[in-house]
Design a protein around this motif. Structure first.
Motif, PDB file in Angstrom:
ATOM      1  N   PHE A   1     -17.762 -96.984  27.513  1.00  0.00           N
ATOM      2  CA  PHE A   1     -17.639 -96.245  26.254  1.00  0.00           C
ATOM      3  C   PHE A   1     -16.337 -96.635  25.560  1.00  0.00           C
ATOM      4  O   PHE A   1     -16.304 -96.891  24.343  1.00  0.00           O
ATOM      5  CB  PHE A   1     -17.680 -94.749  26.561  1.00  0.00           C
ATOM      6  CG  PHE A   1     -17.977 -93.860  25.371  1.00  0.00           C
ATOM      7  CD1 PHE A   1     -17.950 -94.330  24.070  1.00  0.00           C
ATOM      8  CD2 PHE A   1     -18.282 -92.514  25.574  1.00  0.00           C
ATOM      9  CE1 PHE A   1     -18.223 -93.496  22.990  1.00  0.00           C
ATOM     10  CE2 PHE A   1     -18.562 -91.672  24.506  1.00  0.00           C
ATOM     11  CZ  PHE A   1     -18.519 -92.159  23.214  1.00  0.00           C
TER      12      PHE A   1
ATOM     13  N   THR B   1     -22.735 -91.420  27.571  1.00  0.00           N
ATOM     14  CA  THR B   1     -22.398 -90.020  27.820  1.00  0.00           C
ATOM     15  C   THR B   1     -23.378 -89.394  28.799  1.00  0.00           C
ATOM     16  O   THR B   1     -22.991 -88.594  29.668  1.00  0.00           O
ATOM     17  CB  THR B   1     -22.397 -89.236  26.496  1.00  0.00           C
ATOM     18  OG1 THR B   1     -21.451 -89.818  25.604  1.00  0.00           O
ATOM     19  CG2 THR B   1     -22.008 -87.782  26.730  1.00  0.00           C
TER      20      THR B   1
ATOM     21  N   ALA C   1     -14.708 -88.189  22.446  1.00  0.00           N
ATOM     22  CA  ALA C   1     -16.085 -88.602  22.177  1.00  0.00           C
ATOM     23  C   ALA C   1     -16.538 -88.130  20.794  1.00  0.00           C
ATOM     24  O   ALA C   1     -17.185 -88.876  20.045  1.00  0.00           O
ATOM     25  CB  ALA C   1     -17.014 -88.057  23.255  1.00  0.00           C
TER      26      ALA C   1
ATOM     27  N   MET D   1     -23.655 -94.644  22.598  1.00  0.00           N
ATOM     28  CA  MET D   1     -22.748 -93.562  22.996  1.00  0.00           C
ATOM     29  C   MET D   1     -23.498 -92.457  23.721  1.00  0.00           C
ATOM     30  O   MET D   1     -22.997 -91.882  24.700  1.00  0.00           O
ATOM     31  CB  MET D   1     -22.013 -93.026  21.759  1.00  0.00           C
ATOM     32  CG  MET D   1     -21.050 -94.037  21.140  1.00  0.00           C
ATOM     33  SD  MET D   1     -20.047 -93.346  19.797  1.00  0.00           S
ATOM     34  CE  MET D   1     -21.263 -93.316  18.464  1.00  0.00           C
TER      35      MET D   1
ATOM     36  N   PRO E   1     -19.579 -98.849  17.746  1.00  0.00           N
ATOM     37  CA  PRO E   1     -20.605 -98.394  18.686  1.00  0.00           C
ATOM     38  C   PRO E   1     -21.761 -97.711  17.959  1.00  0.00           C
ATOM     39  O   PRO E   1     -21.568 -96.998  16.973  1.00  0.00           O
ATOM     40  CB  PRO E   1     -19.855 -97.405  19.581  1.00  0.00           C
ATOM     41  CG  PRO E   1     -18.700 -96.948  18.755  1.00  0.00           C
ATOM     42  CD  PRO E   1     -18.313 -98.119  17.911  1.00  0.00           C
TER      43      PRO E   1
ATOM     44  N   ILE F   1     -24.397 -85.994  20.981  1.00  0.00           N
ATOM     45  CA  ILE F   1     -23.553 -86.465  22.082  1.00  0.00           C
ATOM     46  C   ILE F   1     -23.336 -85.340  23.095  1.00  0.00           C
ATOM     47  O   ILE F   1     -23.404 -85.551  24.318  1.00  0.00           O
ATOM     48  CB  ILE F   1     -22.204 -86.983  21.542  1.00  0.00           C
ATOM     49  CG1 ILE F   1     -22.411 -88.273  20.748  1.00  0.00           C
ATOM     50  CG2 ILE F   1     -21.214 -87.201  22.677  1.00  0.00           C
ATOM     51  CD1 ILE F   1     -22.826 -89.458  21.589  1.00  0.00           C
TER      52      ILE F   1
END
Length: 441
Positions: free
Chosen positions: A105, A123, A46, A119, A114, A63
């Motif tokens: 994702f 997440t 990620a 994101m 993205p 994130i």
């Protein structure tokens, strides 16, 4: 002597698994290994997905915050639901949500550019699944073994998932270099799908029906009563709200900075973190055989070494010294973890366990976003070295205060802990027998 046509009697020597490790325990452990292999690599993926999309270090932090915030918001609700609905269904539903969010994702990363908000949203959905999964999983694992075998069972489970976490991080890093972060996220989605499928096979035929509750708020109040009436429980939860926060800030913020500026780059910090993981496995191996009588006293004493990594970074120690203190702290926290799970299994009523676990999780993670957010301002105000010594002190002081609680010092392991309802005594049960009810950090 047995005739050739008569099967030899089964003995511990020819069983495929220990007599206390029933079908549910094996399914839960196998599923947890699979998800840990996927998720530890996905966390790294990620971050790289954000950076490959042009994001900054601050975006990577957003994130991480999107993953943590749902834990704070939904853990208590997840605990109440897990005590109201069949826990295995809550776990499977959470796995489905995790699978779908990670798959989406992965598709975003593999097929386009993205956006940060996309994101963060996906997440956050994955973090929401975790918030509902964790309390249900704790209750399921703890009810698969009788009290006399709980220490060994918890130690083996934690050793397995810690080993999977180490392997998952290494495998994820290699896959990111070879095929990119999108495929690692896709592999994580597949891992959740496989784990969810395994959990559908849990045998819950002996689980007693739960009496209907008085509503969600009433269930949460009942869980809170269980926490506040046990000084050993709420004091350790408060202790860990501070300990987890400052250790998290040291590991996530200061560790990489010290490695960059004084240890020669990120590689030494990665090696040190690997030694922490190896230490957790060593601690689990130790707890397979060791059953300390004063389980909370021993566990709390083993929290003090968590101050060593912050102190080591403050000095800073050379790489080999930092690896040594990370190994010791990893082993020590695993000793605490097994003793803590054993104490919870021994003292908390099964029908309220998920709610109590949710308060435990909530207390442990609630201060983590605040601590990581304040790590930068603290460094600017006091200097990095002083901030790291402050982290070490904030591990030692709350831990010392917890030792003032009489129940923490005096609680003893019962010779025969509570037995799972509907299960035969573990020593007499065949290897395939499943306890009545069917998890665990």
């Amino acid at each position: 002597m047995s005739s050739p046509r008569t099967p030899a009697p089964r003995t511990p020597a020819n069983r495929r698994r220990p007599d206390w490790a029933g079908r549910n325990y094996s399914l839960l452990t196998g599923a947890a290994i699979i998800t840990n292999l996927g998720s530890h690599g996905a966390h790294i993926a990620a971050a790289f997905a954000v950076m490959e999309a042009g994001g900054s270090v601050g975006d990577v932090g957003l994130i991480a915050a999107a993953r943590t915030l749902p834990l704070v918001l939904f853990l208590l609700i997840g605990g109440a639901i897990a005590d109201r609905l069949p826990r295995h269904r809550v776990m499977v539903a959470a796995n489905v949500l995790n699978c779908l969010s990670q798959a989406a994702f992965a598709v975003l990363v593999l097929t386009g550019e993205p956006q940060l908000w996309q994101m963060m949203l996906l997440t956050a959905l994955c973090g929401t699944g975790t918030a509902f999964f964790n309390p249900a999983a704790e209750g399921m694992l703890l009810s698969t073994v009788s009290g006399e075998h709980s220490n060994r069972a918890f130690a083996l489970f934690r050793m397995a998932i810690n080993g999977a976490g180490i392997g998952g991080a290494a495998l994820g890093g290699a896959m990111i270099a070879a095929v990119g972060p999108g495929w690692v996220l896709a592999a994580d989605a597949a891992a959740f799908a496989v784990a969810g499928a395994l959990r559908t096979f849990l045998d819950v035929s002996h689980v007693p029906d739960r009496a209907p509750g008085g509503g969600l708020l009433s269930d949460l109040r009942e869980g809170w009563v269980e926490v506040r009436t046990r000084p050993w429980l709420w004091s350790i939860v408060l202790q860990f709200s501070v300990v987890v926060a400052v250790v998290g800030a040291a590991d996530a913020v200061y560790g990489p900075l010290v490695a960059r500026d004084q240890l020669g780059g990120p590689a030494p910090w990665g090696v040190a973190l690997a030694f922490f993981g190896v230490g957790t496995i060593a601690g689990a191996v130790l707890m397979m055989a060791w059953k300390p009588r004063r389980l909370l006293l021993v566990g709390t004493l083993c929290v003090f070494p968590l101050a060593l990594p912050s102190a080591g970074l403050a000095v800073p120690l050379p790489v080999w010294g930092l690896c040594a203190v990370m190994f010791v702290s990893g082993a020590a926290i695993e000793v605490f973890g097994v003793n803590w799970m054993t104490a919870m299994h021994q003292e908390i009523p099964e029908e309220k366990f998920s709610r109590v676990t949710a308060y435990d999780w909530f207390g442990s993670v609630s201060m983590l976003p605040v601590a990581t957010a304040l790590a930068g301002p603290a460094e600017a105000a006091f200097g990095r070295t002083q901030a790291l010594w402050g982290c070490a002190v904030l591990v030692v002081v709350p831990t010392a205060l917890v030792l003032l609680v009489p129940d923490v010092r005096r609680m003893t392991r019962r010779a025969h802990g509570k037995t799972v309802a509907g299960a035969a005594p573990a020593a007499a049960a065949p290897a395939e027998q499943t306890p009545a009810d069917a998890a665990g950090h």
